[in-house]
Design an enzyme around this catalytic site. Structure first.
Site: not given
Ligand code: UD1
Length: 418
Positions: A22-23, A116, A121, A305, A397
């Protein structure tokens, strides 16, 4: 709202095949916006999140068909650059269209994702990186408004190796003049899959899968046919269903190389693990699980995850376990529900302290997000007696036909629509 009625306490045994990731699929779908024509994506899991992303792309003007695990996305007539709140609030990954929209139209209006269940996030890294590429970013009534007359290749250092920010910036940078370096980029397999598809489309991207990714722009991309990588989180979750019930499961169509740390940990917990080409077999030989601590980390570390399902596993382990989530410190909504099943868990800051119990007992429990739901389905499969798993739309989902797969392994599980 559907629920699952589960009669737990029986070892799961048998062979099943895993689904596509999915991701990985979600950013690939967004990437189709970077070209005009029909992108074909195969091995797509038929899940609610995929349908939500399809709706986002339809709003933008794409024609999409999802049939038998194949997506056909025709982006020839896309003429709108907005992703509405009604869709982004349902699925944060909708935010992946921001980079491609900027690259294609030089502008975008994408709703900011809201709160969330995993805690805060933010998307600050996405926005900061886009600004460094020369994008003018403002926030208007809860929407990110981006304007870019000319993007310029730049050096972007991510403070956190964010998966979403790496993907979004990689796609936006394809429209920039010159080379963009993303430093401290995420190394997750889903990012490698995205970069590989973009390269097949004609992009020049170097270093995907390492912390330094270079994107050469501007790129003129052609539509391609692509097959999505297996879902490593689903693979691990199903293997854990075998482990927690003391059973034996062979999972085919998976990538064990994407799960090295997880497989090491489950072996340490006492499981017999056999890896062949694209299959993994797990066998507990009727043994009890041993207590194994984990701390989540970015890839190749232990995935956040898998933290909630690992918590379910360790609830039944012999001894004490400490599980720490360094990515999402608040991701513990599964804990009070596991406690309702008889688990002994104490949460402090970003750690769960678990005293393994001899057995869990069936009860009514409620899912609060995708992976918390995975945790609870494992615990209820292992728990003695009958459980009711409420709000299974969270599972829908992220886990394709989960109840069919578990039933094929001998689980007594029934979907009840109310
Ligand atoms: C993706 C995955 C999710 C997984 C996560 C971490 C998808 C659709 N989702 O989510 O299942 O749990 O990676 O492996 O692929 N952060 C910031 N600022 C930002 C972006 C992120 O502070 O602009 C922080 C987040 O709050 C979190 C960390 O960085 O603590 C990791 O987030 P991120 O890797 O961006 O996760 P997603 O891409 O949202």
């Amino acid at each position: 709202m559907d629920r699952f009625a589960i009669e737990g306490g029986r070892p799961l045994e048998g062979k099943i095949s895993g689904s596509g990731s999915k991701n990985a699929t979600l950013p690939l779908m967004a990437a189709s916006l970077l070209t005009q024509g029909v992108t074909v994506i195969r091995n797509v899991p038929e899940l609610q999140d995929i349908r939500t992303m399809a709706m986002v792309l339809r709003v933008i003007g794409a024609d999409i068909i999802l049939e038998n695990g194949t997506l056909n996305i025709d982006t020839s007539r896309c003429n709108f650059w907005e992703a509405p709140y009604e869709l982004v609030r349902k699925m944060r990954a909708s935010f992946y269209v921001l980079g491609p929209l900027i690259a294609r139209f030089g502008k975008a209006r994408v709703s900011l994702p809201g709160g969330c269940a995993l805690g805060p996030r933010p998307v600050d890294l996405h926005l900061k990186g886009l600004q460094q590429l020369g994008c003018d970013i403002s926030i208007d009534s809860g929407y990110v408004v981006a304007k870019a007359r000319k993007l310029k290749g730049s050096e972007i250092r991510l403070d956190i190796a964010s998966v979403g920010a790496t993907g979004n910036l990689m796609m936006a940078a394809l429209a920039a003049n010159g080379v963009t370096l993303i430093d401290n980029a995420a190394c997750e397999p889903e990012i490698v899959d995205l970069a590989s598809m973009l390269c097949a489309m004609g992009a020049e991207i170097r270093g995907a899968g390492t912390p330094q990714v270079e994107v050469v722009g501007p790129a003129y991309l052609n539509p391609v046919e692509w097959t999505v990588i297996p879902d490593r989180i689903e693979t691990a979750t199903l293997l854990m269903a075998g482990a927690v019930t003391g059973g034996r499961i062979r999972l085919t169509g998976c990538r064990s190389d994407h799960l090295t740390i997880f497989l090491d940990k489950i072996k340490e917990a006492g499981a017999d693990v056999k890896v062949e080409d694209s299959s993994v077999t797990i066998d507990m030989h009727g043994r009890k699980l041993g207590a194994v601590d984990v701390t989540t980390a970015v890839y190749p570390g232990f995935p956040t995850d898998l933290q909630p399902p690992w918590t379910a596993l360790m609830s039944l382990a012999e001894g004490d376990t400490v599980i720490t989530d360094s990515i999402y410190p608040e991701r513990f909504t599964h804990v009070p529900e596991l406690v309702r099943l008889g688990a002994r868990i104490h949460k402090k800051v970003n750690s769960a302290y678990i005293k393994g119990v001899d057995h869990l007992t069936g009860a009514e429990v409620m899912c609060s997000d995708i992976r918390a739901a995975a945790s609870l389905i494992l615990a209820t499969l292992a728990a003695e007696g009958r459980s009711n798993l409420m709000r299974v739309y969270h599972l829908d989902r992220g886990y394709e036909r989960i109840e069919e797969k578990l039933a094929a392994l001998g689980a007594k599980i029934q979907r009840i629509s109310e």
